[in-house]
Motif scaffolding. Structure first.
Motif, PDB file in Angstrom:
ATOM      1  N   LEU A 170     -16.450  31.801 -54.703  1.00 42.16           N
ATOM      2  CA  LEU A 170     -17.061  32.942 -54.038  1.00 42.16           C
ATOM      3  C   LEU A 170     -16.112  33.500 -52.983  1.00 42.16           C
ATOM      4  O   LEU A 170     -15.499  32.739 -52.229  1.00 42.16           O
ATOM      5  CB  LEU A 170     -18.372  32.534 -53.352  1.00 42.16           C
ATOM      6  CG  LEU A 170     -19.520  32.074 -54.248  1.00 42.16           C
ATOM      7  CD1 LEU A 170     -20.687  31.600 -53.388  1.00 42.16           C
ATOM      8  CD2 LEU A 170     -19.967  33.189 -55.186  1.00 42.16           C
ATOM      9  N   SER A 171     -16.007  34.816 -52.922  1.00 39.86           N
ATOM     10  CA  SER A 171     -15.285  35.444 -51.825  1.00 39.86           C
ATOM     11  C   SER A 171     -16.101  35.287 -50.552  1.00 39.86           C
ATOM     12  O   SER A 171     -17.267  34.877 -50.584  1.00 39.86           O
ATOM     13  CB  SER A 171     -15.065  36.928 -52.123  1.00 39.86           C
ATOM     14  OG  SER A 171     -16.318  37.620 -52.107  1.00 39.86           O
ATOM     15  N   GLU A 172     -15.517  35.622 -49.427  1.00 37.15           N
ATOM     16  CA  GLU A 172     -16.237  35.475 -48.162  1.00 37.15           C
ATOM     17  C   GLU A 172     -17.479  36.358 -48.131  1.00 37.15           C
ATOM     18  O   GLU A 172     -18.539  35.932 -47.663  1.00 37.15           O
ATOM     19  CB  GLU A 172     -15.318  35.815 -46.990  1.00 37.15           C
ATOM     20  CG  GLU A 172     -15.929  35.503 -45.634  1.00 37.15           C
ATOM     21  CD  GLU A 172     -14.925  35.553 -44.515  1.00 37.15           C
ATOM     22  OE1 GLU A 172     -15.283  35.164 -43.384  1.00 37.15           O
ATOM     23  OE2 GLU A 172     -13.783  35.987 -44.764  1.00 37.15           O
ATOM     24  N   ASN A 173     -17.356  37.584 -48.653  1.00 39.34           N
ATOM     25  CA  ASN A 173     -18.521  38.472 -48.686  1.00 39.34           C
ATOM     26  C   ASN A 173     -19.606  37.923 -49.608  1.00 39.34           C
ATOM     27  O   ASN A 173     -20.801  37.957 -49.282  1.00 39.34           O
ATOM     28  CB  ASN A 173     -18.114  39.880 -49.128  1.00 39.34           C
ATOM     29  CG  ASN A 173     -17.365  40.629 -48.046  1.00 39.34           C
ATOM     30  OD1 ASN A 173     -17.503  40.322 -46.863  1.00 39.34           O
ATOM     31  ND2 ASN A 173     -16.566  41.606 -48.443  1.00 39.34           N
ATOM     32  N   ASP A 174     -19.188  37.432 -50.791  1.00 37.33           N
ATOM     33  CA  ASP A 174     -20.162  36.871 -51.730  1.00 37.33           C
ATOM     34  C   ASP A 174     -20.798  35.610 -51.158  1.00 37.33           C
ATOM     35  O   ASP A 174     -21.992  35.346 -51.383  1.00 37.33           O
ATOM     36  CB  ASP A 174     -19.498  36.558 -53.070  1.00 37.33           C
ATOM     37  CG  ASP A 174     -19.219  37.810 -53.885  1.00 37.33           C
ATOM     38  OD1 ASP A 174     -19.810  38.867 -53.566  1.00 37.33           O
ATOM     39  OD2 ASP A 174     -18.403  37.744 -54.822  1.00 37.33           O
ATOM     40  N   PHE A 175     -20.017  34.823 -50.429  1.00 36.76           N
ATOM     41  CA  PHE A 175     -20.568  33.619 -49.796  1.00 36.76           C
ATOM     42  C   PHE A 175     -21.685  33.992 -48.830  1.00 36.76           C
ATOM     43  O   PHE A 175     -22.753  33.375 -48.823  1.00 36.76           O
ATOM     44  CB  PHE A 175     -19.459  32.863 -49.055  1.00 36.76           C
ATOM     45  CG  PHE A 175     -19.950  31.698 -48.237  1.00 36.76           C
ATOM     46  CD1 PHE A 175     -20.302  30.504 -48.836  1.00 36.76           C
ATOM     47  CD2 PHE A 175     -20.069  31.807 -46.851  1.00 36.76           C
ATOM     48  CE1 PHE A 175     -20.756  29.425 -48.081  1.00 36.76           C
ATOM     49  CE2 PHE A 175     -20.517  30.746 -46.085  1.00 36.76           C
ATOM     50  CZ  PHE A 175     -20.857  29.553 -46.692  1.00 36.76           C
ATOM     51  N   GLY A 176     -21.450  35.014 -48.013  1.00 36.59           N
ATOM     52  CA  GLY A 176     -22.486  35.456 -47.090  1.00 36.59           C
ATOM     53  C   GLY A 176     -23.719  35.968 -47.809  1.00 36.59           C
ATOM     54  O   GLY A 176     -24.856  35.665 -47.415  1.00 36.59           O
ATOM     55  N   SER A 177     -23.501  36.716 -48.892  1.00 32.06           N
ATOM     56  CA  SER A 177     -24.633  37.280 -49.637  1.00 32.06           C
ATOM     57  C   SER A 177     -25.458  36.204 -50.326  1.00 32.06           C
ATOM     58  O   SER A 177     -26.692  36.211 -50.270  1.00 32.06           O
ATOM     59  CB  SER A 177     -24.127  38.294 -50.670  1.00 32.06           C
ATOM     60  OG  SER A 177     -23.476  39.375 -50.045  1.00 32.06           O
ATOM     61  N   VAL A 178     -24.764  35.250 -50.976  1.00 28.42           N
ATOM     62  CA  VAL A 178     -25.496  34.244 -51.746  1.00 28.42           C
ATOM     63  C   VAL A 178     -26.213  33.262 -50.827  1.00 28.42           C
ATOM     64  O   VAL A 178     -27.339  32.828 -51.128  1.00 28.42           O
ATOM     65  CB  VAL A 178     -24.561  33.507 -52.727  1.00 28.42           C
ATOM     66  CG1 VAL A 178     -23.642  32.538 -52.021  1.00 28.42           C
ATOM     67  CG2 VAL A 178     -25.376  32.764 -53.778  1.00 28.42           C
ATOM     68  N   THR A 179     -25.610  32.893 -49.693  1.00 28.68           N
ATOM     69  CA  THR A 179     -26.296  31.980 -48.784  1.00 28.68           C
ATOM     70  C   THR A 179     -27.526  32.646 -48.168  1.00 28.68           C
ATOM     71  O   THR A 179     -28.561  32.002 -47.998  1.00 28.68           O
ATOM     72  CB  THR A 179     -25.348  31.488 -47.676  1.00 28.68           C
ATOM     73  OG1 THR A 179     -24.726  32.599 -47.022  1.00 28.68           O
ATOM     74  CG2 THR A 179     -24.273  30.573 -48.245  1.00 28.68           C
ATOM     75  N   GLN A 180     -27.417  33.917 -47.852  1.00 29.77           N
ATOM     76  CA  GLN A 180     -28.581  34.625 -47.322  1.00 29.77           C
ATOM     77  C   GLN A 180     -29.673  34.723 -48.370  1.00 29.77           C
ATOM     78  O   GLN A 180     -30.861  34.504 -48.072  1.00 29.77           O
ATOM     79  CB  GLN A 180     -28.187  36.016 -46.847  1.00 29.77           C
ATOM     80  CG  GLN A 180     -29.349  36.790 -46.229  1.00 29.77           C
ATOM     81  CD  GLN A 180     -28.916  38.078 -45.560  1.00 29.77           C
ATOM     82  OE1 GLN A 180     -27.728  38.371 -45.473  1.00 29.77           O
ATOM     83  NE2 GLN A 180     -29.871  38.851 -45.080  1.00 29.77           N
ATOM     84  N   PHE A 181     -29.292  35.023 -49.605  1.00 32.16           N
ATOM     85  CA  PHE A 181     -30.269  35.115 -50.689  1.00 32.16           C
ATOM     86  C   PHE A 181     -30.978  33.777 -50.910  1.00 32.16           C
ATOM     87  O   PHE A 181     -32.210  33.715 -51.044  1.00 32.16           O
ATOM     88  CB  PHE A 181     -29.574  35.553 -51.981  1.00 32.16           C
ATOM     89  CG  PHE A 181     -30.390  35.341 -53.225  1.00 32.16           C
ATOM     90  CD1 PHE A 181     -31.465  36.166 -53.525  1.00 32.16           C
ATOM     91  CD2 PHE A 181     -30.097  34.287 -54.090  1.00 32.16           C
ATOM     92  CE1 PHE A 181     -32.221  35.954 -54.672  1.00 32.16           C
ATOM     93  CE2 PHE A 181     -30.846  34.077 -55.239  1.00 32.16           C
ATOM     94  CZ  PHE A 181     -31.916  34.915 -55.527  1.00 32.16           C
TER      95      PHE A 181
END
Length: 468
Positions: A147-158
């Motif tokens: 995961l990219s840093e942006n995707d990491f933030g999105s998936v953890t929030q989800f």
């Protein structure tokens, strides 16, 4: 051989949508007869050669090969993830958790997962956590992250939101979150600022009251805490800092507040834990938190919170039930001792706790206390002596009382006498070396009760001090 079989099974899948259909659709799942838990979660550790396993393997392989990205995977999972059918919705999250788990296991084994450009990461050659290490600076490429840093933030929030708002999907959501955090935390949560780590933990705890969750879910949450705290400890060690140890200014104040929030979130989650499997991980988290705090005693109220979490279990007087997966009483005793007696920031509080427990009439508790005192002074060494000058005389007097037969008839128990003598010897070594190196009154304070007792014995034996 197993990988060949799985590859053969996954080769029969026509694409991402077909793999998802095989795994998630209720009719397909029933037709396949795939083994599931009552709550819909899979045993990821079982290498069962089922069509479901083949679907997970197919998706993980194609994702690692770059056939589709994370956003495409989520889009393809849209139907099950948004379904009103609880079983179908849960199967979608379970598939996502299984894929993340597979990728995490590969990364842990050092198998390239997917090339990700790391836009910002701590300078480190080893990473940490579960082997997701990347020696990275800005613009470095890691093949052990997916995961990219942006995707990491999105998936953890989800996943945090889904775990809190859709309890039927809480288990796969938290399982998926743990896999993601374990691999990515050293990079994305181990930077100069603690705020990203605190943001993730705040999202996790805001919607879930962890102490009321089932054992598996509590254990998973503690695993997430542990991965986050490990990233912060590694970052602090690399920077040579500790909570509250930076200079002044608004940025330092913000960082101290974020650290405080992170620790307090953990302390609330850990209140009242009773399952040995969770307790062991929770104590690991306590150990990590204490490493973040300055040994000089700063942030004393945070140290007090952690001490409160640990002290309620001391001394260990119960045996774990058979369902605790081979965790023994000795495992609990040794781990609690290593944390409770292994940090100078807790030295004064722990010493007072041990001296109070030494008054017990039970010999096993007395022996435990004496061994713990030795561990405390020998592990924390100079700092412990510096912080406890006022307690040294009381400590040596209490040990001496057990050695010569006070405090509950200790002379009748050879084990107690041996433990008291061993503890006295070990503490005498630590204090004498400390005094020789730094000067001061530590040795005089520690040795005074012992010398006084020796003189009393000599006098009682009829010897005159003049003849000594």
């Amino acid at each position: 051989m197993l990988l060949q079989l799985q590859s053969s099974m996954s080769s029969s899948l026509s694409g991402l949508e077909d793999a998802i259909e095989r795994y998630c659709h209720p009719q397909s799942a029933r037709a396949l007869g795939a083994p599931r838990h009552a709550d819909g979660a899979d045993d990821f550790g079982d290498a069962a050669e089922t069509p479901e396993e083949a679907a997970v393997q197919y998706i993980a392989d194609r994702f690692a090969e770059g056939v589709f990205n994370f956003k495409a995977l989520i889009a393809a999972l849209g139907a099950p993830l948004t379904s009103l059918d609880e079983a179908y919705r849960r199967s979608g999250l379970t598939l996502l958790a299984a894929v993340f788990h597979t990728l995490a296991e590969r990364a842990r084994a050092g198998v390239p997962v997917r090339a990700v450009v790391v836009s910002s990461a701590p300078d480190s050659s080893g990473g940490g956590g579960d082997g997701a290490g990347v020696g990275a600076g800005a613009g470095a490429v890691s093949s052990l992250l997916w995961l990219s840093e942006n995707d990491f933030g999105s998936v953890t929030q989800f996943l945090c939101d889904r775990a809190s708002k859709d309890f039927a999907c809480a288990r796969p959501s938290l399982d998926a979150l743990q896999s993601v955090v374990r691999c990515h935390a050293p990079v994305y949560l181990g930077g100069a600022s603690v705020q990203p780590a605190n943001d993730l933990i705040t999202r996790l705890c805001d919607g879930i009251f962890i102490p009321q969750l089932a054992q598996h879910l509590r254990g998973t949450c503690f695993g997430i805490f542990k991965a986050v705290l490990e990233a912060r400890v590694e970052s602090a060690a690399a920077a040579g800092t500790a909570a509250g140890g930076g200079g002044g200014g608004g940025a330092a104040s913000d960082e101290a507040a974020a650290t405080r929030s992170l620790v307090e979130s953990f302390a609330r989650a850990a209140q009242g834990e009773k399952d040995p499997r969770c307790i062991m991980v929770m104590w690991d988290c306590c150990d990590l938190v204490l490493r973040l705090l300055p040994a000089s005693g700063g942030e004393g109220d945070l140290a007090q919170q952690v001490f409160g979490l640990l002290s309620v279990y001391y001394p260990i007087t119960f045996k774990p039930p058979p369902t605790s997966y081979s965790i023994t009483k000795e495992d609990l005793v040794n781990r609690l001792r290593s944390v409770l007696c292994g940090h100078a920031v807790l030295a004064k509080k722990t010493t007072r706790l041990l001296l109070d427990q030494l008054k017990s009439a039970r010999v096993p508790i007395k022996v435990d206390v004496l061994q713990s005192l030795a561990h405390l002074f020998c592990t924390t060494s100079r700092l412990s002596v510096d912080l406890q000058i006022g307690e040294l005389q009381e400590v040596s007097s209490a040990i001496l009382e057990e050695l010569v037969g006070g405090g509950g008839g200790g002379t009748e128990d050879r084990q107690l006498v041996d433990s008291a003598l061993d503890t006295l010897r070990r503490l005498a070594t630590v204090v004498s070396l400390h005094t020789a190196a730094t000067g001061g009154a530590a040795w005089n304070l520690f040795a005074r009760p012992i010398m006084t007792h020796c003189m009393d014995v000599l006098i009682a034996g009829g010897l005159s001090l003049i003849h000594i």
